[in-house]
Design an enzyme around this catalytic site. Structure first.
Site, mmCIF file in Angstrom:
data_model
loop_
_atom_site.group_PDB
_atom_site.id
_atom_site.type_symbol
_atom_site.label_atom_id
_atom_site.label_comp_id
_atom_site.label_asym_id
_atom_site.label_seq_id
_atom_site.Cartn_x
_atom_site.Cartn_y
_atom_site.Cartn_z
ATOM 1 N N CYS B 60 3.561 4.149 0.775
ATOM 2 C CA CYS B 60 4.462 5.151 1.332
ATOM 3 C C CYS B 60 4.796 4.890 2.800
ATOM 4 C CB CYS B 60 3.839 6.533 1.185
ATOM 5 S SG CYS B 60 2.354 6.754 2.178
ATOM 6 N N ALA B 63 1.964 4.889 5.238
ATOM 7 C CA ALA B 63 1.211 3.626 5.197
ATOM 8 C C ALA B 63 1.896 2.562 6.044
ATOM 9 C CB ALA B 63 1.058 3.145 3.759
ATOM 10 N N ARG B 94 -7.014 -2.285 6.331
ATOM 11 C CA ARG B 94 -6.291 -3.539 6.542
ATOM 12 C C ARG B 94 -7.151 -4.421 7.443
ATOM 13 N NH1 ARG B 94 -1.020 -4.579 5.523
ATOM 14 N NH2 ARG B 94 -0.570 -5.476 7.544
ATOM 15 N N HIS B 192 7.810 1.489 8.737
ATOM 16 C CA HIS B 192 7.935 0.456 9.779
ATOM 17 C C HIS B 192 9.025 0.865 10.761
ATOM 18 C CE1 HIS B 192 6.867 -2.430 6.244
ATOM 19 N NE2 HIS B 192 5.773 -1.882 6.733
#
Lengths: 461, 540
Positions: B60, B63, B94, B192
Site C-alpha cells: 500500500c 508502505a 526492510r 513514494h
C-alpha cells in the site's frame, strides 16, 4: 555503540505514544486462525497493504507459503463502501483458486466505514458468486480494538459460527480450541489427547498447513487443517476445552451459549502444571484413566527439573509476549526457581493483572509487569537498564535488547523471524516443557561457560 | 531446464483462460512481448487498480511512503499515526542498513505509533497525535519528526498537517506529516510520490551551509538493502566523487537539507525518486541522469557518464583507473561461475526498477531472462519516459498531489548552459531519460505488469525458469515447486549486489541457488521406481 542507543533508564510517563510494541493488530491473528481450516483462503477486507503485511509477517515466521486475498480498496471504495470489491474478490477467488472456504476478516479501514460482512456475504450467495457446497465465513476484526490475539479469537468464533451445528446426537468428542500457538504445538496437543484415548475435534489446526513438506508441487490448499464437517460436529461434543483465555474464551463461550456444550478454559499447556491441568481436565471431561505413558512423560519433566534447577535458581528473566503464553510461562519459571522480573504484553485485560499478582504473591523480589497500552518493549528495556536480568524470553524483536545488554534470548511467541524450530518442535505438553527446560538451561549454562573465570571453568555441569 | 517460450498469444491463453472474462480482459492489456533490437515498443497497462481477490504482490501507499522512501533515514523519528499494525509490520522489515557511527543518531530500530484505539476512531486522533509527538520529543530529543497516516486517519478527518505545523512551532524542530493512507493510489508507488513531495517541501534545500567537494552529486532511489549504498559510496570515494546525499539508503536529514548543493542528481530507481529529481532541477537547476549500479558493466558505464558530465579529464582518468582496478576480480568471478550458469534462465517480477536492473547481472553470467515485470511501476518505467505526455491521469493518480515548483529566486543556478547540455547530449550523455524495460528485452520475452499468484504459478509451469526473482510472499510458494527464488526486495540474507563487489557477490549467490543439490533431493529413493521387494529378502 548500541542498537537501541536512545533508550535510557529514565522513564517518562507516556499516555499516547507506543514505542517498540509488544503486540500487533487483529487481522493477522484472524488470517492465521483461518489457515487452520482445510481448504480455506483467508481474505482481508481492506487496503491491499494489510494483506501484504500479514502475509509477509506470517511467511517470515514460518518460511512457508501463506496465501490470502485482499479487497484492494481504493479511495473510491473507502468513500462508497467496499461491497463491490468484496463481491468481485469472492468471485475471482472461487474461480481462480477454488478454495472450499473463504474466511473474510475486516480491517480498520472497512470497520471505520462500516461495511457489513453479514450482508455482503449474503449478497454474494444470492448473486450466485459462491459455488454450490462452498462457504463464506467471516469475522469482524477492527485493528483499533484489541490485538492480534483478539483477531485470532474472533476468527475462531467466526469459524464456529460458520460451521458448527447441533444434531442432538452426542458424539462423545471433546472440542479443543488451541490458543494462538504453533502448528507443532497443535500437533502435540493432538498427540497428548491421543495418548489419553480421547477423541477430539481441534480447530483451528495449522499443523501441516504452515509447516508442510517440499514435494516439487505447490498445493495451495494442502490436506491439512480442520474440515468444515469436523467443525460441524462440535455442537454435539461432550465438552470444550479452550487453551488460553484471551484467544479461546469467545469460542468456548459460543459453543456453550449456542449448543449447550459445557466448556472449560485453561492456560495454554506450557510447563508442568499447566499441562497437568489440561490432562486432568481432559480425563475428567470424558472419564478416562490417564495411561502410564503420560505419567512417564510427566515424570521425565519432573526429573529434568530436579536435575537442573540448581543452575536456574534465582535467575532473573524478562518476558514480552501474549498473556496466554506469558501466564503459564511465568508459572513454569517459578517452578524452575527463576524470577520473572519484568513482564510486558500489549494485550489488555484486568484479568492479566489478577493472575500475575496471584502467581507472584510469594516471590521475594519486586517483579514488575504491565499489560495493555504502552506496555511495550521500550518500557521493558528501560526496566532492564535500571537493573539487568539473566535471560530474555519473547519474540525476535527482543534481539536488539539482547545484544545491547548482552543477555541471552530464548525466542518464543510471535513472530520469530530469525530462527527455526517453532514450526516443528512444540513448547506445550510435557515434551514441550522438556524442550523449554533444555533451552533455558542451555542459555544459562552457555553464559556460565562463557563468562566464568578460567579457574572456575568446568567440564561437568 | 531452459525451454523456448511459447508465442505471446498462446501464453496469454494459458495464463488468462481460467479467469472470469472481465478479469481476463483487463489482465490481457498488462502482458506484452519485449521489443529488443529496436522493435516497436508496445503499450502496456500499468499503474492501474489491482483486481480484488487475485493475490497481488502489491502493498500500500503507507508502505511506499514510510517503509520504502523515508524509513531508511536514520536521524529522523518516524511516527505512525494509526492502529498498531502498520507501524509494527514496517518495523525493521526492510533490510536497509545504516552506519550511524559510534554515537550518531539512529532511530531505525525504533517503532513509534499512536496505537489508535476505538476511542480515537470515534472522537478523533489529533489530541493523541499531538501528545505522542510531544512524548517522542521528550524521550528522544530528535531534530526532526515525521508522521505517517494510516487508513482510518483520512477517513475520520484528522488534520495531521495542522498538528505537525503546530508542534513544529512549539518544539522548534522539523515536524511534518505524510497523508499516505493505505487506500490512496493503486500501490506503493503513490506512497513514494507522497514521500518525495513532503521531503522536498520540508527538508531538501533548508541548509545553505556550503559543502566541500569537487564533483558533488546525489544518488536518488537507492535504499542500501544489504549494503548496496555502502558499496556505491566506496566506489564514489575511490573516484573522488563527493556524494552529498543518498535518497535514502544510509542517509541523514542533514544530508537532505544540503542536497541542493550538488551539481548532478543521479537516479537509480526511477520509479520511486524521479519526482525529487525533477523538482530539484526546476527549483535549483540541477540536471539529473539515470544511472544503474547493478551489474559491473552498468556500474562502469554509469561512472563514465558521471565523469563525462563534469567534463574534467582528471575525473575521467580517475574513473578509468578505478574501473581498471576493480574489473579483474569481477571478470575472474564471472569466468569462474559461468560454466555452471550459462544457458540457465531467469524470471524477475519485482519492484519498479530491479526487474530491469538485475537482468544485467544475469547477462554477465550467461543467463537469459525469459519474463519480467514490475509490481508497482508506471508506463514510463516500461516504455520509456517519452510516453509521459501520453499517459492518461486517472482518478487514482489524480488524488496524489503534484507540487507546483518554481525556480528558487535565490538558489536557482543552472549547472550547465543549454549549449553545454546539448554538447553533452551529442556525446551520448543523456539527461532526464529512462528508456524503460521493454526496449531492453528480447522479442521472445514476456513482460507482465503486476503479476498475480495464478499467473506466476502458470508461467513457471509453462516456461520452467531456473530461478525466479520476487519477494517474500512469493518465495516459498515458488520454492515448493522446486524452483529457487531470490528475493529482490530484501535479498534474503545477502548483499550487497551493487557495484563491483556486489556483482561478485551476485555471481556466487546465483551459482549457489541454481546449482544447489537440495532440489534433487525432493524425490525419496523409494519413490524412484525400483522393485518393492529385493530378491535377497524374498522368503524362500
Amino acid at each position: 555503540m548500541a542498537l537501541l542507543r536512545h533508550t535510557t533508564p529514565e522513564i517518562k510517563e507516556r499516555s499516547a505514544l507506543t514505542i517498540n510494541p509488544a503486540k500487533t493488530c487483529q487481522p493477522i491473528g484472524a488470517m492465521y486462525a483461518a489457515l487452520g481450516v482445510r481448504g480455506c483462503m483467508p481474505h482481508s477486507h481492506g487496503s491491499q497493504g494489510c494483506c501484504a503485511y500479514h502475509r509477509s509477517t506470517l511467511t517470515r515466521h514460518y518460511k512457508e507459503p501463506i496465501v490470502a486475498g485482499t479487497s484492494s480498496f481504493t479511495e473510491g471504495s473507502s468513500v462508497f463502501g467496499g461491497q463491490s470489491n468484496l463481491l468481485q474478490a469472492i468471485e475471482n477467488i472461487f474461480t481462480l483458486y477454488e478454495p472450499n472456504v473463504i474466511a473474510v476478516h475486516t480491517t480498520c479501514l472497512s470497520e471505520t466505514i462500516g461495511d457489513d460482512l453479514r450482508q455482503i456475504s449474503r449478497k454474494a450467495m444470492d448473486d450466485g458468486k459462491v459455488p454450490d457446497g462452498k462457504h463464506i465465513i467471516y469475522a469482524n476484526t477492527p485493528s483499533y480494538v484489541g490485538t492480534h490475539v483478539t483477531g485470532y479469537a474472533n476468527m475462531v468464533k467466526g469459524i464456529l459460527k460458520g460451521f458448527a451445528k447441533k444434531t442432538g446426537a452426542p458424539n462423545g468428542k471433546v472440542n479443543i480450541i488451541p490458543g494462538f500457538c504453533e502448528p507443532s504445538d497443535m500437533a502435540e496437543i493432538r498427540r497428548l489427547c491421543g495418548l489419553l484415548g480421547v477423541e477430539i475435534v481441534m480447530v483451528p489446526d495449522t499443523d501441516g498447513v504452515v509447516n508442510g513438506p517440499l514435494t516439487g508441487t505447490y498445493e495451495m490448499f494442502p490436506n491439512y487443517g480442520t474440515t468444515p464437517e469436523e467443525v460441524a460436529a462440535m455442537g454435539d461434543a461432550t465438552g470444550s476445552i479452550g487453551l488460553g483465555r484471551w484467544a479461546t474464551a469467545e469460542a468456548v463461550n459460543y459453543l456453550d451459549a449456542e449448543f449447550k456444550v459445557p466448556g472449560k478454559i485453561l492456560d495454554l499447556p506450557i510447563g508442568l502444571q499447566a499441562t497437568d491441568r489440561f490432562v486432568d481436565a481432559l480425563r475428567k471431561m470424558v472419564g478416562v484413566a490417564v495411561p502410564t505413558a503420560v505419567d512417564f512423560e510427566r515424570g521425565q519433566v519432573v526429573d529434568a527439573i530436579s536435575d537442573y534447577i540448581q543452575y536456574l535458581h534465582g535467575k532473573k528473566v524478562a518476558l514480552a509476549g501474549d498473556p496466554d503464553q506469558i501466564l503459564p510461562m511465568v508459572e513454569m519459571l517459578l517452578t524452575l526457581g527463576m524470577i520473572p522480573a519484568y513482564v510486558v504484553t500489549g494485550t489488555g485485560g484486568k484479568l492479566f493483572e489478577e493472575r500475575m499478582n496471584a502467581l507472584l504473591k510469594d516471590v521475594p523480589y519486586p517483579c514488575k509487569f504491565k499489560n495493555g497500552e504502552q506496555a511495550d518493549m521500550y518500557l521493558l528495556h528501560q526496566w532492564i537498564k535500571t537493573e539487568s536480568v539473566d535471560l530474555l524470553i519473547g519474540n525476535t524483536y527482543l534481539k536488539y535488547i539482547a545484544r545491547d545488554e548482552d543477555i541471552p534470548l530464548i525466542r518464543h511467541g510471535f513472530p520469530i523471524l530469525d530462527r527455526m524450530g517453532h514450526q516443528y518442535f512444540p513448547t506445550v505438553g510435557y515434551r514441550g516443557a522438556l524442550r523449554m527446560i533444555e533451552k533455558i538451561t542451555g542459555a544459562i549454562m552457555d553464559r556460565m561457560d562463557r563468562d566464568c573465570p578460567e579457574t572456575k571453568f568446568e567440564l561437568q555441569m | 531446464m531452459s525451454t523456448t517460450p511459447k508465442n505471446l498469444d498462446e501464453l496469454k491463453k494459458e495464463l488468462l483462460d481460467k479467469m472470469p472474462t472481465k478479469v481476463a480482459r483487463k489482465r490481457d492489456k498488462a502482458i506484452v512481448p519485449g521489443a529488443g533490437d529496436g522493435g516497436d515498443i508496445p503499450v502496456i497497462q500499468a499503474n492501474v487498480r489491482t483486481i480484488p481477490g487475485i493475490l497481488t504482490q502489491r502493498g500500500c501507499t503507507y508502505a511506499g511512503c514510510k517503509g520504502v522512501v523515508l524509513g531508511p533515514t536514520r536521524d529522523i523519528v518516524n511516527l505512525t499515526h494509526g492502529p498498531i499494525g502498520c507501524g509494527y509490520y514496517s518495523w525493521l522489515t526492510r533490510r536497509n542498513q545504516t552506519d550511524a557511527g559510534e554515537d550518531g543518531d539512529n532511530y531505525i530500530p525504533y517503532c513509534l505509533s499512536t496505537d489508535m484505539t476505538e476511542n480515537d476512531i470515534v472522537f478523533g486522533g489529533e489530541k493523541k497525535l499531538r501528545a505522542a509527538i510531544q512524548e517522542a520529543y521528550d524521550n528522544f530529543k530528535p531534530t526532526s519528526i515525521s508522521v505517517f497516516a494510516t487508513c482510518p486517519v483520512g477517513l475520520i478527518g484528522d488534520d495531521i498537517h495542522a498538528v505537525t505545523r503546530q508542534m513544529q512551532e512549539e518544539l522548534g524542530i522539523t515536524v511534518f506529516a505524510n497523508s499516505c493512507e493505505g487506500y490512496k493510489g493503486v500501490s506503493q508507488s503513490a506512497g513514494h510520490h507522497i514521500a518525495n513531495n513532503q521531503i522536498f517541501r520540508h527538508v531538501i534545500g533548508t541548509d545553505d551551509t556550503p559543502v566541500e567537494g569537487k564533483y558533488k552529486i546525489n544518488l536518488l532511489g537507492e535504499y542500501n538493502i544489504g549494503g548496496d549504498a555502502f558499496e556505491i559510496e566506496r566506489i564514489f570515494e575511490k573516484c573522488g566523487i563527493t556524494l552529498l546525499a543518498t535518497f535514502s539508503g544510509n542517509s541523514t536529514i542533514t544530508q537532505f537539507r544540503q542536497a541542493h548543493h550538488a551539481d548532478l542528481n543521479t537516479v537509480m530507481c526511477h520509479r520511486s525518486l524521479n519526482y525529487v529529481a525533477e523538482m530539484m532541477e526546476t527549483k535549483f537547476g540541477i540536471p539529473w541522469m539515470k544511472v544503474n549500479f547493478i551489474g559491473a558493466e552498468a556500474t562502469a558505464k554509469s561512472l563514465r557518464r558521471i565523469a563525462a558530465y563534469f567534463e574534467d579529464p582528471e575525473l575521467m582518468a580517475r574513473v578509468e583507473q578505478v574501473i581498471a582496478e576493480e574489473m579483474p576480480a569481477v571478470k575472474a568471478a564471472a569466468a569462474e561461475v559461468r560454466p555452471r550458469t550459462t544457458g540457465k534462465t531467469a524470471m524477475l517480477f519485482v519492484g519498479g526498477s530491479r526487474a530491469h536492473h538485475y537482468q544485467e547481472l544475469f547477462r554477465e553470467i550467461g543467463m537469459e531472462t525469459l519474463a519480467a515485470g514490475y509490481e508497482f511501476a508506471h508506463r514510463d518505467d516500461y516504455e520509456g519516459r517519452h510516453v509521459l505526455p501520453t499517459i492518461k491521469v486517472d482518478a487514482d493518480s489524480r488524488n496524489i498531489e503534484e507540487l507546483e515548483i518554481e525556480p528558487d529566486p535565490v538558489r536557482f543556478n543552472p549547472r550547465k548552459t543549454p549549449e553545454q547540455m546539448k554538447a553533452l547530449e551529442d556525446q551520448g550523455v543523456r539527461f532526464k531519460v529512462y528508456e524503460g524495460l521493454i526496449g531492453e528485452m528480447k522479442k521472445e520475452a514476456m513482460i507482465i505488469d503486476d503479476i498475480n499468484q495464478y499467473e506466476t504459478h502458470r508461467i513457471i509451469e509453462l516456461m520452467k525458469p531456473d530461478i525466479f526473482c520476487a519477494g517474500i510472499k512469493e518465495k516459498y510458494i515458488i520454492q515448493k515447486m522446486g524452483v529457487p527464488l531470490k528475493q529482490l526486495h530484501n535479498y534474503d540474507m545477502g548483499g550487497p549486489y551493487a557495484g563491483f563487489v556486489g556483482a561478485i557477490n551476485w555471481y556466487h549467490e546465483i551459482d549457489r541457488l541454481v546449482n544447489t543439490k537440495v532440489w534433487s533431493l525432493i524425490t525419496a529413493p523409494w519413490n524412484d521406481n525400483g522393485p518393492e521387494l529385493e530378491a535377497a529378502y524374498v522368503a524362500g
